[in-house]
Design a protein around this motif. Structure first.
Motif, mmCIF file in Angstrom:
data_model
loop_
_atom_site.group_PDB
_atom_site.id
_atom_site.type_symbol
_atom_site.label_atom_id
_atom_site.label_comp_id
_atom_site.label_asym_id
_atom_site.label_seq_id
_atom_site.Cartn_x
_atom_site.Cartn_y
_atom_site.Cartn_z
ATOM 1 N N GLY A 1 -4.921 4.710 3.135
ATOM 2 C CA GLY A 1 -3.890 3.686 3.134
ATOM 3 C C GLY A 1 -3.937 2.818 4.380
ATOM 4 O O GLY A 1 -3.789 1.594 4.317
ATOM 5 N N ILE A 2 -4.156 3.437 5.531
ATOM 6 C CA ILE A 2 -4.252 2.685 6.775
ATOM 7 C C ILE A 2 -5.501 1.808 6.775
ATOM 8 O O ILE A 2 -5.463 0.651 7.190
ATOM 9 N N VAL B 1 3.064 -1.073 4.192
ATOM 10 C CA VAL B 1 2.582 0.288 3.964
ATOM 11 C C VAL B 1 3.809 1.186 3.834
ATOM 12 O O VAL B 1 4.659 1.221 4.715
ATOM 13 N N ALA C 1 -4.842 -1.169 4.551
ATOM 14 C CA ALA C 1 -3.946 -2.128 5.205
ATOM 15 C C ALA C 1 -4.683 -2.947 6.250
ATOM 16 O O ALA C 1 -4.463 -4.161 6.375
ATOM 17 N N ARG C 2 -5.583 -2.328 6.986
ATOM 18 C CA ARG C 2 -6.365 -3.066 7.992
ATOM 19 C C ARG C 2 -7.263 -4.112 7.344
ATOM 20 O O ARG C 2 -7.397 -5.224 7.852
ATOM 21 N N VAL D 1 0.861 -1.182 0.000
ATOM 22 C CA VAL D 1 0.000 0.000 0.000
ATOM 23 C C VAL D 1 0.895 1.229 0.000
ATOM 24 O O VAL D 1 1.772 1.366 0.846
ATOM 25 N N VAL E 1 2.968 9.608 9.605
ATOM 26 C CA VAL E 1 1.817 8.799 9.212
ATOM 27 C C VAL E 1 0.568 9.639 9.427
ATOM 28 O O VAL E 1 0.475 10.411 10.368
ATOM 29 N N VAL F 1 0.988 -7.422 4.308
ATOM 30 C CA VAL F 1 0.921 -6.101 3.700
ATOM 31 C C VAL F 1 2.096 -5.251 4.165
ATOM 32 O O VAL F 1 2.569 -5.399 5.289
ATOM 33 N N GLU G 1 5.197 5.087 3.231
ATOM 34 C CA GLU G 1 4.844 6.501 3.299
ATOM 35 C C GLU G 1 6.069 7.325 2.917
ATOM 36 O O GLU G 1 7.169 7.095 3.422
ATOM 37 N N ALA H 1 0.391 6.311 3.777
ATOM 38 C CA ALA H 1 -0.093 5.965 5.111
ATOM 39 C C ALA H 1 -1.060 7.016 5.629
ATOM 40 O O ALA H 1 -1.056 7.356 6.804
#
Length: 97
Positions: free
Chosen positions: A45-46, A61, A49-50, A38, A68, A59, A63, A41
């Motif tokens: 994006g978060i 992430v 990812a979840r 991903v 973040v 995954v 940034e 962040a």
């Protein structure tokens, strides 16, 4: 002396990869294996990812900035009080007043 596009790009990349003032890399080393990467962040994006983790997938992430949270950040240094910067308007249709 003529500089080609390839010469310019390779020199630019070499300059960008040169550590500033002798310091090392800013981020942690990336894991070698992931199912999905991903980029960004921020809130989206978060959340992505979840959902990927909930589906039992690996995954990473990434940034680009040092923080973040994307555009939404709270600045406490400028005015000596917490001040929200970045996002101009946030929408939450399920919130009650």
């Amino acid at each position: 002396m003529t500089i080609t596009r390839r010469d310019f790009l390779s020199a630019s990349t070499a300059l960008a990869l040169t550590p500033a003032l002798g310091t090392g890399a800013w981020g942690a080393p990336l894991p070698r294996e992931a199912d999905i990467v991903v980029i960004g962040a921020g809130a989206a994006g978060i959340a992505a990812a979840r959902r990927i983790l909930a589906a039992n997938r690996k995954v990473i992430v990434i940034e680009a900035t040092g923080e973040v949270g994307g555009r939404c950040l709270t600045d406490t240094a400028t005015f000596d009080v917490p001040f929200d910067r970045g996002a101009r308007w946030m929408h939450n249709p399920t919130a009650t007043r």
